[in-house]
Design an enzyme around this catalytic site. Structure first.
Site: not given
Length: 197
Positions: A10, A12-14, A16
């Site tokens: 996603d 919004g996941s740092p 990731s």
């Protein structure tokens, strides 16, 4: 026969983002195929009862420092987004729309959005800013944003998120090699080892 790496993520996941900076190189080293699997992390959290580490103050403070350490180790730029947490529903639908309609440009879209969020620190909760980022990357922003409303796009993102949960995913990033789940960007050594076997 080359192995496949499935990358559930996603925007919004740092963590990731950090995994994204490393996985293409890891796959190139081993001749593996990298398959990008956009999912909606909020839906995964809701289905599994999980929550962002940032919701626990002490863990959130540690996470910020740990992400910075990993960015330094990987030699990649990273700025924690001042608008975090991000509502990524529209952004993830946008990526799915690119995957469905312009698959050859998927990595360009992914790069532009990750750069905007985790390097430039932009607020992509603002549609005008998203359109600007897409335009600078050579996309027809108006057409792409319209495609986000298509039922096929919405259903594809929902299906991917549900599949992730069914396969044991509880957070992002989650990477699969030959059916084995590796959670987190700090577990990429295990991904590398699995690809060497």
């Amino acid at each position: 026969m080359s192995k496949t790496v499935e990358f559930f993520f996603d925007l919004g996941s740092p963590a990731s983002y950090l995994a994204y900076t490393q996985l293409p190189g890891i796959c190139r080293e081993s001749g593996a195929t990298l398959v990008y699997r956009p999912m909606l992390l909020g839906a995964v959290f809701q289905a599994t009862g999980n929550a962002s580490p940032a919701m626990i103050p002490a863990k959130g403070r540690y996470m910020l420092r740990d992400l910075a350490r990993h960015a330094e180790r990987y030699g990649v730029p990273m700025r924690f987004n001042p608008h975090f947490p991000l509502n990524t529903l529209g952004l993830m639908r946008l990526l799915v729309a690119v995957q469905l309609h312009q698959p050859e440009r998927f990595e360009a879209a992914l790069q532009a959005l990750y750069q905007a969020i985790w390097v430039d620190g932009l607020n992509l909760g603002e549609p005008a800013r998203v359109a600007e980022v897409l335009g600078q990357a050579g996309f027809d922003a108006e057409a792409l944003l319209a495609q986000c409303a298509e039922l096929a796009v919405k259903e594809a993102l929902k299906a991917s998120s549900e599949e992730a949960v069914a396969r044991g995913v509880f957070g992002a990033p989650s990477t699969f090699v030959e059916g084995e789940l590796y959670f987190g960007q700090d577990r990429l050594d295990f991904v590398r080892e699995a690809l060497r076997r």
